[in-house]
Design a protein around this motif. Structure first.
Motif, short mmCIF file in Angstrom:
data_model
loop_
_atom_site.label_atom_id
_atom_site.label_comp_id
_atom_site.label_asym_id
_atom_site.label_seq_id
_atom_site.Cartn_x
_atom_site.Cartn_y
_atom_site.Cartn_z
N ALA A 115 -125.27 -31.88 -22.51
CA ALA A 115 -124.13 -30.98 -22.40
C ALA A 115 -124.17 -29.88 -23.46
N THR A 116 -125.38 -29.38 -23.75
CA THR A 116 -125.46 -28.25 -24.68
C THR A 116 -125.32 -26.95 -23.87
N ASP A 117 -125.13 -25.84 -24.59
CA ASP A 117 -125.05 -24.55 -23.91
C ASP A 117 -126.44 -23.92 -23.77
N ASN A 118 -127.47 -24.73 -24.00
CA ASN A 118 -128.85 -24.25 -23.89
C ASN A 118 -129.55 -25.05 -22.79
N GLU A 151 -129.61 -31.22 -34.45
CA GLU A 151 -130.11 -30.79 -33.15
C GLU A 151 -130.81 -31.96 -32.48
N PHE A 152 -130.84 -31.93 -31.15
CA PHE A 152 -131.39 -33.05 -30.39
C PHE A 152 -132.88 -33.30 -30.65
N GLU A 153 -133.20 -34.58 -30.79
CA GLU A 153 -134.61 -35.02 -30.81
C GLU A 153 -134.71 -36.24 -29.89
N GLY A 164 -124.62 -32.33 -27.44
CA GLY A 164 -123.71 -31.18 -27.44
C GLY A 164 -122.33 -31.65 -27.85
N GLY A 165 -121.59 -30.75 -28.52
CA GLY A 165 -120.28 -31.15 -29.03
C GLY A 165 -119.18 -30.18 -28.64
N GLY A 166 -119.37 -29.48 -27.51
CA GLY A 166 -118.41 -28.45 -27.10
C GLY A 166 -117.41 -28.92 -26.05
N LYS A 167 -116.95 -27.94 -25.26
CA LYS A 167 -115.88 -28.17 -24.28
C LYS A 167 -116.27 -29.24 -23.24
N ILE A 168 -117.47 -29.13 -22.73
CA ILE A 168 -117.88 -30.06 -21.67
C ILE A 168 -118.16 -31.45 -22.25
N ALA A 169 -118.75 -31.47 -23.45
CA ALA A 169 -118.97 -32.77 -24.13
C ALA A 169 -117.64 -33.48 -24.31
N LEU A 170 -116.61 -32.72 -24.71
CA LEU A 170 -115.28 -33.30 -24.92
C LEU A 170 -114.74 -33.87 -23.61
N ARG A 171 -114.91 -33.12 -22.51
CA ARG A 171 -114.41 -33.59 -21.21
C ARG A 171 -115.09 -34.90 -20.80
N LYS A 172 -116.40 -34.97 -21.00
CA LYS A 172 -117.13 -36.20 -20.64
C LYS A 172 -116.70 -37.36 -21.55
N VAL A 192 -124.52 -36.09 -30.32
CA VAL A 192 -125.59 -35.46 -31.10
C VAL A 192 -125.43 -33.95 -30.98
N SER A 193 -125.07 -33.30 -32.07
CA SER A 193 -124.83 -31.86 -32.01
C SER A 193 -124.67 -31.30 -33.42
N PRO A 194 -125.19 -30.09 -33.68
CA PRO A 194 -124.99 -29.50 -35.01
C PRO A 194 -123.51 -29.24 -35.27
N GLY A 195 -122.77 -28.86 -34.22
CA GLY A 195 -121.33 -28.60 -34.36
C GLY A 195 -120.55 -29.46 -33.39
N ILE A 196 -119.27 -29.70 -33.71
CA ILE A 196 -118.47 -30.56 -32.83
C ILE A 196 -117.02 -30.07 -32.82
N ASP A 198 -127.28 -34.11 -16.35
CA ASP A 198 -127.48 -32.76 -16.88
C ASP A 198 -126.30 -31.92 -16.40
N THR A 199 -125.39 -31.64 -17.31
CA THR A 199 -124.14 -30.97 -16.92
C THR A 199 -124.37 -29.53 -16.47
N SER A 200 -125.57 -29.00 -16.74
CA SER A 200 -125.85 -27.62 -16.35
C SER A 200 -126.70 -27.51 -15.09
N LYS A 201 -127.16 -28.64 -14.57
CA LYS A 201 -128.00 -28.59 -13.36
C LYS A 201 -127.90 -29.89 -12.58
N1 LIG Z 1 -120.60 -30.00 -15.55
C1 LIG Z 1 -119.55 -29.26 -15.72
O1 LIG Z 1 -118.46 -29.59 -15.32
C2 LIG Z 1 -119.72 -27.94 -16.41
C3 LIG Z 1 -120.88 -27.71 -17.08
N2 LIG Z 1 -121.07 -26.55 -17.75
C4 LIG Z 1 -122.34 -26.48 -18.52
O2 LIG Z 1 -122.09 -27.09 -19.79
C5 LIG Z 1 -122.71 -26.31 -20.81
C6 LIG Z 1 -121.95 -26.48 -22.13
O3 LIG Z 1 -120.73 -25.81 -22.02
P1 LIG Z 1 -119.62 -25.86 -23.17
O4 LIG Z 1 -119.39 -27.26 -23.58
O5 LIG Z 1 -118.47 -25.05 -22.67
O6 LIG Z 1 -120.36 -25.06 -24.35
P2 LIG Z 1 -119.94 -25.00 -25.88
O7 LIG Z 1 -120.49 -23.71 -26.40
O8 LIG Z 1 -118.49 -25.31 -26.04
O9 LIG Z 1 -120.75 -26.21 -26.56
C7 LIG Z 1 -122.14 -26.24 -26.64
C8 LIG Z 1 -122.51 -27.30 -27.66
O10 LIG Z 1 -123.92 -27.53 -27.62
C9 LIG Z 1 -124.36 -27.75 -28.96
N3 LIG Z 1 -125.81 -27.52 -29.06
C10 LIG Z 1 -126.48 -26.35 -28.93
N4 LIG Z 1 -127.81 -26.55 -29.11
C11 LIG Z 1 -127.97 -27.89 -29.36
C12 LIG Z 1 -129.10 -28.71 -29.63
N5 LIG Z 1 -130.35 -28.21 -29.69
N6 LIG Z 1 -128.89 -30.04 -29.82
C13 LIG Z 1 -127.65 -30.57 -29.78
N7 LIG Z 1 -126.55 -29.83 -29.53
C14 LIG Z 1 -126.70 -28.51 -29.32
C15 LIG Z 1 -123.51 -26.78 -29.79
O11 LIG Z 1 -123.47 -27.17 -31.15
C16 LIG Z 1 -122.15 -26.95 -29.10
O12 LIG Z 1 -121.44 -28.03 -29.68
C17 LIG Z 1 -122.71 -24.88 -20.25
O13 LIG Z 1 -123.80 -24.17 -20.76
C18 LIG Z 1 -122.82 -25.09 -18.75
O14 LIG Z 1 -124.17 -25.00 -18.33
C19 LIG Z 1 -120.09 -25.60 -17.78
C20 LIG Z 1 -118.92 -25.76 -17.10
C21 LIG Z 1 -118.64 -26.97 -16.37
#
Ligand SMILES: NC(=O)C1=CN([C@@H]2O[C@H](COP(=O)(O)OP(=O)(O)OC[C@H]3O[C@@H](n4cnc5c(N)ncnc54)[C@H](O)[C@@H]3O)[C@@H](O)[C@H]2O)C=CC1
Ligand SMILES: C[C@@]1(CC(=O)O)c2cc3[nH]c(cc4nc(cc5[nH]c(cc(n2)[C@H]1CCC(=O)O)[C@@](C)(CC(=O)O)[C@@H]5CCC(=O)O)C(CC(=O)O)=C4CCC(=O)O)c(CCC(=O)O)c3CC(=O)O
Length: 162
Positions: A77-80, A62-64, A20-28, A42-46, A99-102
Motif C-alpha cells: 500500500a505504498t504510493d510507489n 523502507e521496504f525490504e 506503506g503508512g498512508g491513507k490506504i494503509a490506515l483503511r486496511k 513497514v513505512s518511513p512515515g506513518i 496489491d492495493t494499486s493493481k
Molecule cells: N485499493 C484501494 O482502495 C485504493 C488504492 N490506492 C492505491 O494506494 C496507494 C497509496 O495511497 P495512499 O495511502 O493514499 O498514499 P499516501 O501518500 O497517503 O501513503 C503512501 C505511503 O507509502 C509509504 N512509502 C513510500 N515508499 C515506501 C517504501 N519504499 N517502503 C515502505 N513505505 C513506503 C509512505 O511513507 C507513505 O506512508 C496509491 O498510490 C494507489 O495506487 C488508492 C486509492 C484506493
C-alpha cells in the motif's frame, strides 16, 4: 481473470504486514483491527491515527524482502507502484498479497463491508469498480441496520435450543 472465492477468515494469532503508512494503509488496518491479527506496518512515515491503532507495530523504514518473513497476509500500500510490485515479487508462493494499486496482481482483495456484530455483509465487484462497491454499501446500510445484531442473536439462541 479467474472468478474470485469469497471467504470469512479467522485471523486470530496470524500476522499481517502492511507496506506503506498512508491513507490506504490506515483503511486496511482499520479493517483488520479487532480480528486478533498482529499488524506490522513497514513505512518511513506513518499517519498518527494508524500509529495509535491497537495491535499495530511500526517498523520505520523502507521496504525490504525480509520484512514480510512469516506474514500470512501482506498489503502493498505504498504510493510507489514499483515498490508495490516488488513486494509482490518478494512474497513466497504460500503467502497472500493484496496489491492495493493493481488488482490483477493481488492474491486477495478486500470488499466493501457492512458489519453488525456477527452479521457481516461483504460487497465486491471483483475489483472492477471499488467505487460501485462503496455506493452499494451506502445504499444497503439502511436496509441492514443495527437491529440485525439482535435478530442474529435471537436466531442463534433458537438454534442452540434444538
Ligand atoms: N485499493 C484501494 O482502495 C485504493 C488504492 N490506492 C492505491 O494506494 C496507494 C497509496 O495511497 P495512499 O495511502 O493514499 O498514499 P499516501 O501518500 O497517503 O501513503 C503512501 C505511503 O507509502 C509509504 N512509502 C513510500 N515508499 C515506501 C517504501 N519504499 N517502503 C515502505 N513505505 C513506503 C509512505 O511513507 C507513505 O506512508 C496509491 O498510490 C494507489 O495506487 C488508492 C486509492 C484506493
Ligand atoms: C481491487 C481492490 C483491491 C483492494 O484494495 O483490496 C481495489 C483496488 C483499487 N481501488 C482503487 C481506487 C479506489 N478505491 C476506492 C475505495 C475502496 N476500494 C475498496 C476495495 C478495492 N479496491 C478492491 C476491490 C473491491 C471490489 O471487489 O470491488 C473498498 C471497497 C474496500 C477497501 O478499501 O477495503 C473501498 C471502499 C471502502 C468503503 O466501504 O468506504 C475508491 C473510492 C474511495 O476511496 O472513496 C477509489 C477511487 C475511485 C476509483 O478509482 O474507482 C484503485 C486505483 C488506485 C490508483 O489510482 O492507483 C485500485 C487499483 C486497481 O483497481 O487496480
Amino acid at each position: 481473470m479467474e472468478k474470485l472465492y469469497p471467504v470469512m477468515m479467522n485471523l486470530n494469532g496470524k500476522k499481517a504486514v502492511i507496506i506503506g503508512g498512508g491513507k490506504i494503509a490506515l483503511r486496511k488496518a482499520k479493517g483488520l483491527a479487532g480480528t486478533g491479527v498482529k499488524i506490522v506496518v513497514v513505512s518511513p512515515g506513518i499517519r498518527e491515527e494508524l500509529f495509535k491503532l491497537h495491535d499495530v507495530v511500526w517498523k520505520q523504514k523502507e521496504f525490504e524482502a525480509k520484512d514480510i518473513k512469516g506474514a500470512h497476509l501482506i498489503f502493498a500500500a505504498t504510493d510507489n507502484k514499483a515498490v508495490n510490485e516488488y513486494v509482490c515479487q518478494c512474497a513466497e508462493a504460500n503467502q497472500w498479497v493484496n496489491d492495493t494499486s493493481k488488482s490483477e496482481r493481488s492474491d486477495f482483495i478486500t470488499p466493501a463491508v457492512i458489519r453488525r456484530d456477527k452479521f457481516i455483509l461483504a460487497i465486491s465487484t471483483s475489483g472492477a469498480s471499488p467505487e460501485l462497491a462503496k455506493e452499494l454499501k451506502i445504499e444497503l446500510e439502511n436496509r441492514y441496520d443495527n437491529k440485525l445484531e439482535y435478530t442474529v442473536d435471537m436466531y442463534a439462541k433458537r438454534r442452540n435450543k434444538k
